[in-house]
Design a protein around this motif. Structure first.
Motif, short mmCIF file in Angstrom:
data_model
loop_
_atom_site.label_atom_id
_atom_site.label_comp_id
_atom_site.label_asym_id
_atom_site.label_seq_id
_atom_site.Cartn_x
_atom_site.Cartn_y
_atom_site.Cartn_z
N THR A 45 0.82 -1.22 0.00
CA THR A 45 0.00 0.00 0.00
C THR A 45 0.85 1.27 0.00
OG1 THR A 45 -0.24 -0.01 2.41
CG2 THR A 45 -1.96 -1.12 1.13
N GLN A 46 2.14 1.12 -0.12
CA GLN A 46 3.01 2.28 -0.29
C GLN A 46 3.11 2.53 -1.80
OE1 GLN A 46 3.99 3.98 2.57
NE2 GLN A 46 2.53 2.46 3.26
N PHE A 47 1.96 2.96 -2.33
CA PHE A 47 1.75 3.01 -3.77
C PHE A 47 2.81 3.80 -4.52
CE2 PHE A 47 -2.60 2.86 -1.89
CZ PHE A 47 -2.88 1.53 -2.21
N ASN A 48 3.09 5.00 -4.08
CA ASN A 48 4.02 5.84 -4.87
C ASN A 48 5.46 5.40 -4.72
OD1 ASN A 48 2.46 7.38 -6.48
ND2 ASN A 48 2.16 8.99 -4.97
N PHE A 49 5.82 4.78 -3.62
CA PHE A 49 7.16 4.22 -3.53
C PHE A 49 7.32 3.12 -4.58
CE2 PHE A 49 10.01 0.93 -1.83
CZ PHE A 49 11.19 1.62 -1.96
N LEU A 50 6.31 2.26 -4.69
CA LEU A 50 6.35 1.19 -5.69
C LEU A 50 6.30 1.77 -7.11
CD1 LEU A 50 3.95 -1.36 -3.98
CD2 LEU A 50 6.44 -1.43 -4.07
N PHE A 51 5.48 2.79 -7.29
CA PHE A 51 5.36 3.42 -8.62
C PHE A 51 6.68 4.08 -9.02
CE2 PHE A 51 4.03 7.04 -11.32
CZ PHE A 51 3.58 6.31 -12.40
N LEU A 52 7.31 4.77 -8.08
CA LEU A 52 8.60 5.39 -8.38
C LEU A 52 9.66 4.32 -8.68
CD1 LEU A 52 8.63 8.28 -5.77
CD2 LEU A 52 8.49 8.51 -8.25
N SER A 53 9.60 3.20 -7.97
CA SER A 53 10.51 2.08 -8.26
C SER A 53 10.31 1.60 -9.69
CB SER A 53 10.26 0.92 -7.28
OG SER A 53 10.51 1.32 -5.96
N PHE A 54 9.06 1.49 -10.10
CA PHE A 54 8.75 1.08 -11.46
C PHE A 54 9.28 2.09 -12.48
CE2 PHE A 54 5.75 1.52 -15.05
CZ PHE A 54 6.03 0.32 -15.70
N CYS A 55 9.09 3.38 -12.19
CA CYS A 55 9.54 4.41 -13.13
C CYS A 55 11.06 4.38 -13.29
CB CYS A 55 9.10 5.79 -12.64
SG CYS A 55 7.34 6.10 -12.81
N ILE A 56 11.77 4.18 -12.21
CA ILE A 56 13.23 4.21 -12.26
C ILE A 56 13.78 2.90 -12.84
CG2 ILE A 56 15.33 4.22 -10.85
CD1 ILE A 56 13.89 6.27 -9.04
N PHE A 57 13.32 1.79 -12.28
CA PHE A 57 13.92 0.51 -12.66
C PHE A 57 13.21 -0.16 -13.84
CE2 PHE A 57 14.78 1.03 -8.07
CZ PHE A 57 16.16 1.20 -8.16
N LEU A 59 10.95 1.53 -16.19
CA LEU A 59 10.93 2.39 -17.37
C LEU A 59 12.28 3.01 -17.68
CD1 LEU A 59 7.53 4.26 -16.78
CD2 LEU A 59 7.98 2.25 -18.22
N GLY A 60 13.21 2.93 -16.75
CA GLY A 60 14.55 3.45 -16.97
C GLY A 60 14.63 4.97 -17.04
N ILE A 61 13.74 5.65 -16.33
CA ILE A 61 13.78 7.12 -16.32
C ILE A 61 14.91 7.55 -15.40
CG2 ILE A 61 12.51 9.22 -15.78
CD1 ILE A 61 9.92 7.62 -16.31
N ASN A 62 15.84 8.32 -15.94
CA ASN A 62 16.99 8.79 -15.18
C ASN A 62 16.88 10.29 -14.98
OD1 ASN A 62 18.35 6.27 -15.00
ND2 ASN A 62 18.93 6.47 -17.14
N SER A 63 16.72 10.67 -13.74
CA SER A 63 16.61 12.09 -13.40
C SER A 63 17.05 12.25 -11.95
CB SER A 63 15.16 12.55 -13.58
OG SER A 63 14.93 13.75 -12.90
N GLY A 64 17.89 13.24 -11.72
CA GLY A 64 18.34 13.50 -10.35
C GLY A 64 17.19 13.82 -9.42
N LEU A 65 16.25 14.62 -9.90
CA LEU A 65 15.10 14.97 -9.08
C LEU A 65 14.23 13.74 -8.79
CD1 LEU A 65 13.60 17.21 -7.61
CD2 LEU A 65 12.44 17.76 -9.75
N LEU A 66 14.11 12.85 -9.77
CA LEU A 66 13.34 11.62 -9.56
C LEU A 66 14.03 10.75 -8.51
CD1 LEU A 66 10.85 10.02 -10.47
CD2 LEU A 66 12.30 8.91 -12.15
N TYR A 67 15.36 10.69 -8.54
CA TYR A 67 16.09 9.92 -7.52
C TYR A 67 15.88 10.52 -6.14
CZ TYR A 67 18.52 7.66 -11.41
OH TYR A 67 18.81 6.96 -12.55
N LEU A 68 15.87 11.84 -6.05
CA LEU A 68 15.61 12.48 -4.75
C LEU A 68 14.20 12.20 -4.26
CD1 LEU A 68 17.37 15.96 -5.19
CD2 LEU A 68 18.07 14.07 -3.71
N LEU A 69 13.25 12.24 -5.16
CA LEU A 69 11.86 11.92 -4.82
C LEU A 69 11.75 10.47 -4.36
CD1 LEU A 69 9.12 13.37 -4.83
CD2 LEU A 69 8.78 12.54 -7.15
N TYR A 70 12.45 9.59 -5.04
CA TYR A 70 12.47 8.18 -4.66
C TYR A 70 13.04 8.00 -3.26
CZ TYR A 70 13.50 3.18 -5.00
OH TYR A 70 13.56 1.83 -4.79
N LEU A 71 14.14 8.70 -2.96
CA LEU A 71 14.72 8.62 -1.62
C LEU A 71 13.75 9.14 -0.56
CD1 LEU A 71 18.44 9.69 -2.18
CD2 LEU A 71 17.58 7.46 -1.45
#
Length: 126
Positions: A45-57, A59-71
């Motif tokens: 149920t930690q939906f956006n953590f899982l969604f961000l994991s999907f986006c990074i790993f 979909l391969g989206i590489n962005s410094g801001l996305l990595y910070l959001l993921y953290l």
């Protein structure tokens, strides 16, 4: 990319709907109840953590801001687990106990505003 932002916002809204308490204490105890019932379900149920994991790993989206959001979301999920574990084991320090008993509230509109703002940060990270 607009569809990803809409999904991110929907997942934020699902989090609000899943635990729609306005009192901070009730929010924390809601997380603790979910963690006590089933830790796997809690993590799912930690939906956006899982969604961000999907986006990074996925979909391969590489962005410094996305990595910070993921953290940020990783630490958020981890802290919810930590708080839930301590609430279940009645192992609260005095500061946290004082905060839980303070009657602090977070209104639903504030949580939706936060969801909207985080969706904006997610948009910028794409």
């Amino acid at each position: 990319m607009g569809n990803l932002v809409i999904l991110f916002f929907i997942f934020e809204c699902l989090d609000v709907a899943l635990n729609n308490s306005t009192k901070f204490k009730d929010l924390i105890y809601g997380y603790a109840r979910r963690w006590a019932k089933n830790p796997i379900f809690f993590l799912l149920t930690q939906f956006n953590f899982l969604f961000l994991s999907f986006c990074i790993f996925g979909l391969g989206i590489n962005s410094g801001l996305l990595y910070l959001l993921y953290l940020l979301y990783m630490f958020d999920s981890g802290y919810k687990v930590y708080l839930s574990h301590n609430v279940i084991n009645n192992n609260l320090n005095k500061d946290l106990e004082m905060l839980l008993n303070s009657g602090y509230t977070i209104e639903i509109w504030q949580r939706f505003l936060f969801a909207f703002c985080m969706s904006g940060v997610f948009y910028l990270s794409l």
